[in-house]
Design an enzyme around this catalytic site. Structure first.
Site, PDB file in Angstrom:
ATOM      1  CE1 TYR A   8      63.416  25.898 -25.117  1.00  0.00           C
ATOM      2  CE2 TYR A   8      64.550  26.724 -26.947  1.00  0.00           C
ATOM      3  CZ  TYR A   8      64.268  27.143 -25.823  1.00  0.00           C
ATOM      4  OH  TYR A   8      63.456  28.227 -24.669  1.00  0.00           O
TER       5      TYR A   8
ATOM      6  CB  SER B  11      62.011  29.900 -28.140  1.00  0.00           C
ATOM      7  OG  SER B  11      63.470  30.014 -28.632  1.00  0.00           O
TER       8      SER B  11
END
Length: 281
Positions: free
Chosen positions: A155, A142
Site C-alpha cells: 500500500y 495517502s
C-alpha cells in the site's frame, strides 16, 4: 450556479467513503457525475440519491484493475454526458499484514487498483479533456505514501508511486490547461479503516482521523485550482516528512506512537461495539 456547472466528472471507488462524498459534492456544485465501483447495489443507491436531489449521476459497475474496464468507463462518461472534464482516481485496496500472508496475485491486484489503474485512466482521459479545452486529474493517495508503515508495504509503495506519478504528470502537462493534483489524507473514518480494526496497525490511530467529506472538499478544491498536493491533517503530513528526513528519529518515535494509537483504536472498537449493540436491541 455551482463551481462545476456543465462539467463531467468521473469518480472511481464511488460506492462509499471518500468516493461517494466526492460524487455528492461535485453533483451539488452542478457537475454531471459518473460513479464507478464494483458493488452494483450500493453504487446505484448513491447515484439514485444524487438524482433525487436534482443532480445528474450515472452508475457504471466496473473493476478498474482491468484495462478493458478502464477503457469502458471513460467512454461511458463521454457517451452519457458528452465528454469528460475531471477524473478522480480514488479506488483503493489495502491488504494489511505481513507480506507473506498474501498470495502474489493478491498483491499484484493491489498494485493494479492503486497505481496501474490511475495511470491508465489518466492516459485514457487526457484526449477527452483536450477535446474540452482543459481539465483536472485528482489522485487520492495517502500520507502512507510519504512514510513507510510496517504491514502495509505494498500500500505504501503504491501510494508513493501515485504521488510521484502525479507530480511528474503535472510537470508534463504544464501550459496545457489540464492539471494533475494529489490529495494525501491520513486515516479517514470510513469502513476502509474502521471495518478492518483488527488488521490496521496501531500506529495509524496515533494520527487525527479525518472525515470522508473533509477529504472530498480538498479533492474539489484541487480540481478547481490545480494545486499539486493537499494533505490532511496538515500536521501529520509535516511529521511524515520529518520522519523521512530523519529515519533514526522516526524509529525512536514509532513505539511511543504505537502505544498512543493502540489506546485510540480501543476507544474506536468500544464505540463501534456499543453502536452495534444499540442497533441489535
Amino acid at each position: 450556479m455551482g463551481d462545476f456547472d456543465g462539467k463531467v466528472v468521473l469518480v472511481t471507488g464511488a460506492s462509499s467513503g471518500i468516493g461517494a462524498a466526492c460524487a455528492r459534492l461535485f453533483a451539488a456544485e452542478g457537475a454531471a457525475v459518473v460513479l464507478v465501483a464494483r458493488r452494483r447495489e450500493v453504487l446505484e443507491a448513491v447515484a439514485s440519491e444524487i438524482d433525487a436531489r436534482g443532480g445528474r449521476a450515472a452508475a457504471v459497475v466496473a473493476d478498474v484493475s482491468s484495462l478493458e474496464a478502464c477503457r469502458r468507463v471513460v467512454e461511458e462518461a463521454h457517451r452519457r454526458f458528452g465528454g469528460l472534464d475531471i477524473l478522480v482516481n480514488n479506488a483503493g485496496v489495502n491488504f494489511r499484514g505481513p507480506i507473506e500472508r498474501f498470495e502474489a496475485d493478491q498483491l499484484a491486484a493491489e498494485v493494479a487498483v492503486n497505481l496501474s489503474a490511475p495511470i491508465v485512466l489518466a492516459r485514457l482521459a487526457l484526449p477527452r479533456m483536450r477535446e474540452r479545452g482543459g481539465g483536472s486529474i485528482v489522485n487520492v493517495a495517502s500520507i502512507a505514501g510519504k512514510v513507510p508503515v510496517a504491514h502495509e508495504a505494498v500500500y505504501c509503495a503504491t501510494k508513493a508511486g501515485l504521488r510521484a506519478f502525479t507530480f511528474a504528470l503535472s510537470a508534463e502537462l504544464e501550459g496545457s490547461g489540464i492539471h494533475a493534483s494529489v490529495v494525501s489524507p491520513g486515516p479517514v473514518a470510513t469502513d476502509f479503516i474502521l471495518g478492518d480494526l483488527d488488521h490496521v496497525p496501531d500506529l495509524i490511530f496515533a494520527n487525527p482521523m479525518s472525515s470522508a467529506e473533509e477529504v472530498a472538499r480538498l479533492v474539489l478544491m484541487s480540481a478547481k485550482d490545480g494545486r499539486p498536493e493537499r494533505t490532511i491533517p496538515v500536521a501529520t503530513g509535516y511529521l511524515a516528512t520529518v520522519g523521512n528526513l530523519f529515519p533514526r528519529l522516526r524509529k525512536l518515535m514509532v513505539p511511543l506512537l504505537e502505544r498512543r494509537g493502540k489506546k485510540v483504536k480501543e476507544r474506536y472498537r468500544s464505540k463501534l461495539s456499543s453502536q452495534s449493540r444499540s442497533l441489535q436491541s
